[in-house]
Design an enzyme around this catalytic site. Structure first.
Site, short mmCIF file in Angstrom:
data_model
loop_
_atom_site.label_atom_id
_atom_site.label_comp_id
_atom_site.label_asym_id
_atom_site.label_seq_id
_atom_site.Cartn_x
_atom_site.Cartn_y
_atom_site.Cartn_z
N TYR A 194 63.85 64.45 -12.67
CA TYR A 194 63.55 63.33 -11.79
C TYR A 194 63.44 62.05 -12.64
O TYR A 194 63.22 62.11 -13.85
CB TYR A 194 62.23 63.62 -11.05
CG TYR A 194 61.81 62.52 -10.10
CD1 TYR A 194 62.57 62.23 -8.98
CD2 TYR A 194 60.65 61.79 -10.34
CE1 TYR A 194 62.20 61.21 -8.12
CE2 TYR A 194 60.27 60.78 -9.48
CZ TYR A 194 61.05 60.49 -8.38
OH TYR A 194 60.67 59.47 -7.54
N ASN B 231 61.36 59.80 -13.46
CA ASN B 231 60.28 59.46 -14.40
C ASN B 231 59.96 60.61 -15.36
O ASN B 231 58.99 60.52 -16.12
CB ASN B 231 59.01 59.04 -13.63
CG ASN B 231 58.40 60.19 -12.85
OD1 ASN B 231 58.87 61.32 -12.91
ND2 ASN B 231 57.34 59.91 -12.11
N LYS B 232 60.75 61.66 -15.38
CA LYS B 232 60.46 62.80 -16.26
C LYS B 232 60.98 62.54 -17.68
O LYS B 232 61.58 61.51 -17.94
CB LYS B 232 61.02 64.08 -15.64
CG LYS B 232 60.37 64.43 -14.28
CD LYS B 232 58.92 64.83 -14.44
CE LYS B 232 58.05 64.95 -13.21
NZ LYS B 232 58.53 65.42 -11.96
N THR B 233 60.76 63.50 -18.58
CA THR B 233 61.02 63.22 -20.01
C THR B 233 62.50 63.02 -20.30
O THR B 233 62.84 62.30 -21.24
CB THR B 233 60.43 64.32 -20.91
OG1 THR B 233 61.03 65.57 -20.54
CG2 THR B 233 58.92 64.40 -20.76
#
Ligand code: PLP
Length: 390
Positions: free
Chosen positions: A187, A189-191
């Site tokens: 997604y 905003n994930k790493t």
């Protein structure tokens, strides 16, 4: 708004480079934009990243989809119970309800904010089929304890690794542990990100086969297979009422290059976490726990808690940070406080004292690779000012 002239620092931003952009453009020009060669390459690259040739990687359009597919392949259904943490995003638990099974929420360890293995064991009933740990913020859950409980009681383990790329547990990458399946999120905003996307990882060939079928309508051959074969190959069979969970090649094009940057990205986030830790020492704040000796924390989130003597309520503290132009958030409003979960299972906050207490004191600070050292210093100054520590 106390601050003027300084731009707002967002809570999170993806870092998309020229390689990602060129790969997407190449995909657009290739004539194959949905699941095809790039999705396959991303799956192969992901297995290589985890460094274990016995792993099957199944690319999907979200971690939510991957968790749903994993539990479906394990045969979870009506009458079954799945144990997970109340301190998570609703996606972790909603997939259990998709299958008509029941969610049993348990409390966290107040030190790590991860699922408490003792609470898991206490929640096991004859209906329990699986445990769904979350590697909260990117710190590995206590997997040795959780896997031992699962083995003792004959339960499956599916890891929600949405925060955990790359995270290690006992020196081994999350994704390579002894659970039935592990699911990562890409997604925004994930790493690492593909916009929307996820990866289901398993050692179980039958589970992988079922997930591949169910991610595309329950068809036993995918479109790339059928349209690229050199012999006539229009034929396929529908073997189950499946879902539409395949990852597009446009998204996979991003993932191929984001994955190559997973370690540099992690190092930058770890650097920011260390700067925060050093700056907040001695203030009435509880800084997040670091990884075990020798282990890697993915630092998807930097979760700060106000100590009892901070002299300010969390909501007011967040207002002050926003006033200083700093985006922040709260991870999470525990599931037991949301109307659906609370009412469906008649939950009371007193049953989750550690999650409840942490929730009331916590906030997440910005921690992403595009932050400069000056941005980090600005967050630190705003935190100090909000505490009245200047
Ligand atoms: C983001 C997230 C998910 C869902 O990921 P998607 O790829 O958006 O479906 C699941 N669990 C946790 C803990 C998350 O943070």
């Amino acid at each position: 708004m106390a601050d003027t002239g300084t731009p707002f620092l967002p809570f999170a931003l993806p870092e998309i480079g020229e390689d990602e952009i060129a790969e997407v453009v190449d995909t657009l020009r290739s004539g194959w934009v949905t699941t095809g060669p790039k999705a396959r390459r991303f799956e192969a690259d992901f297995a290589a990243f985890l460094g274990d040739a016995s792993l099957h990687c199944v690319a999907v359009n979200s971690a939510t989809a991957g968790l749903h597919l994993a539990l479906e392949a394990l045969g979870i259904g009506p009458g079954d119970e799945v144990i997970t943490t109340t301190h998570t995003f609703t996606a972790t638990a909603e997939v259990v309800r998709y299958l008509g099974a029941d969610v049993v929420l348990v409390d966290i360890d107040p030190a790590t904010l991860n699922l408490d293995p003792a609470a898991v064991e206490a929640a096991i009933t004859p209906r329990t089929k699986a445990i769904l740990p979350v590697h909260y913020a990117g710190l590995a859950a206590d997997m040795p304890a959780i896997l031992a409980i699962a083995a003792r009681h004959g339960l499956k383990v599916v890891e929600d690794a949405a925060h955990a790329l790359p995270t290690t547990c006992g020196g081994r990458l999350v994704g390579t542990l002894a659970s039935a399946a592990t699911v990562f999120s890409f997604y925004a905003n994930k790493t690492i990100t593909t916009g929307e996307g996820g990866m289901l990882v398993t050692r179980d060939a039958a589970l992988a086969r079922r997930a591949r079928t169910m991610r595309l309508h329950g068809m036993n051959r995918d479109a790339f297979d059928r349209f690229t074969a050199t012999v006539p190959s229009w034929y396929y069979e529908v073997v189950a009422p499946g879902f539409k969970y395949n990852l597009t090649d446009i998204a996979a094009a991003l993932g191929i290059h984001q994955l190559r940057r997973a370690y540099p990205f992690q190092r930058r986030r770890a650097e920011i976490a260390a700067q925060y830790d050093a700056a907040f020492a001695g203030l009435p704040l509880i800084t997040p726990p670091g990884p075990a000796e020798g282990d890697t924390h993915a630092w998807h989130l930097y979760v700060l808690r106000l100590a009892d003597d901070a002299g300010i309520a969390r909501d007011r503290f967040i207002e002050r940070l926003f006033g200083a132009g700093i985006g922040c958030s709260v991870h999470y409003i525990p599931l037991h406080l949301h109307p659906y979960w609370r009412e469906r299972y008649a939950l009371r906050a007193e049953r989750f004292p550690h999650s409840q207490r942490a929730y009331e004191a916590m906030l997440s600070l910005p921690i992403y690779t595009r932050m400069s050292d000056a941005d980090v210093a600005r967050v630190v100054a705003a935190v100090r000012a909000a505490l009245g520590a200047e």
